[in-house]
Design a protein around this motif. Structure first.
Motif, PDB file in Angstrom:
ATOM      1  N   UNK A  24      59.820  47.080  55.586  1.00  0.00           N
ATOM      2  CA  UNK A  24      61.249  48.033  55.827  1.00  0.00           C
ATOM      3  C   UNK A  24      61.140  49.062  57.133  1.00  0.00           C
ATOM      4  N   UNK A  25      59.969  48.357  57.909  1.00  0.00           N
ATOM      5  CA  UNK A  25      59.444  48.882  59.001  1.00  0.00           C
ATOM      6  C   UNK A  25      59.510  50.071  58.869  1.00  0.00           C
ATOM      7  N   UNK A  26      58.849  51.021  58.265  1.00  0.00           N
ATOM      8  CA  UNK A  26      58.532  51.936  57.755  1.00  0.00           C
ATOM      9  C   UNK A  26      56.996  52.418  57.851  1.00  0.00           C
ATOM     10  N   UNK A  27      56.246  53.710  59.120  1.00  0.00           N
ATOM     11  CA  UNK A  27      54.292  53.432  58.663  1.00  0.00           C
ATOM     12  C   UNK A  27      53.703  53.866  57.487  1.00  0.00           C
ATOM     13  N   UNK A  79      52.142  42.219  59.073  1.00  0.00           N
ATOM     14  CA  UNK A  79      51.875  42.170  57.897  1.00  0.00           C
ATOM     15  C   UNK A  79      52.578  41.954  56.152  1.00  0.00           C
ATOM     16  N   UNK A  80      53.516  42.597  56.741  1.00  0.00           N
ATOM     17  CA  UNK A  80      54.301  41.937  55.447  1.00  0.00           C
ATOM     18  C   UNK A  80      54.790  40.460  55.692  1.00  0.00           C
ATOM     19  N   UNK A  81      54.947  40.243  56.441  1.00  0.00           N
ATOM     20  CA  UNK A  81      55.191  38.557  56.593  1.00  0.00           C
ATOM     21  C   UNK A  81      54.219  37.934  55.805  1.00  0.00           C
ATOM     22  N   UNK A  82      52.892  37.852  56.145  1.00  0.00           N
ATOM     23  CA  UNK A  82      52.048  37.769  55.574  1.00  0.00           C
ATOM     24  C   UNK A  82      51.795  37.217  53.989  1.00  0.00           C
ATOM     25  N   UNK A  83      53.285  37.987  52.746  1.00  0.00           N
ATOM     26  CA  UNK A  83      53.096  38.333  51.985  1.00  0.00           C
ATOM     27  C   UNK A  83      55.302  37.905  51.201  1.00  0.00           C
ATOM     28  N   UNK A  84      55.468  36.826  52.612  1.00  0.00           N
ATOM     29  CA  UNK A  84      56.553  36.545  52.407  1.00  0.00           C
ATOM     30  C   UNK A  84      57.021  35.033  51.676  1.00  0.00           C
ATOM     31  N   UNK A  85      58.676  34.868  51.124  1.00  0.00           N
ATOM     32  CA  UNK A  85      58.210  34.660  50.050  1.00  0.00           C
ATOM     33  C   UNK A  85      58.040  33.252  50.306  1.00  0.00           C
TER      34      UNK A  85
END
Length: 105
Positions: A24-27, A79-85
């Motif tokens: 969500x773009x939160x540090x 980094x979050x994108x590396x866990x994408x569906x």
């Protein structure tokens, strides 16, 4: 509208709150132990969850440095994108294909 997620977890199975915040773009400020470094990669600021002053210093750093915040946001999104569906489905498909190739030898 959150400035950051402060998540000094003492025990965490996976770290879904960290992953959700990054997506969500939160540090993120989180523990330097459990599964947090694996989930967070180089995006979060890591702290000793038993050391209150370590947590406070990280909060002060993030609150006082817009560049650091922006960097943490960008790295977190990546980094979050590396866990994408979609990535998970692609890897799963590749794994099944390899298994079928071995089976049909």
């Amino acid at each position: 509208g959150a400035k950051a997620l402060i998540f000094p977890s003492l025990y965490e199975g996976f770290g879904l709150p960290v992953l959700e915040a990054m997506s969500l773009g939160v540090p993120v400020i989180t523990s330097d132990c459990t599964s947090m470094p694996e989930v967070g990669g180089d995006a979060p600021l890591y702290v000793d969850p038993y050391d209150v002053s370590s947590i406070a210093r990280a909060m002060e750093r993030l609150a006082g440095d817009d560049g650091l915040c922006n960097c943490a946001i960008q790295k977190g999104l990546e980094q979050a994108n590396t866990f994408s569906t979609q990535r998970h489905l692609t890897l799963l498909k590749e794994g099944y294909q390899k298994a079928m190739d071995v089976y049909h030898g």
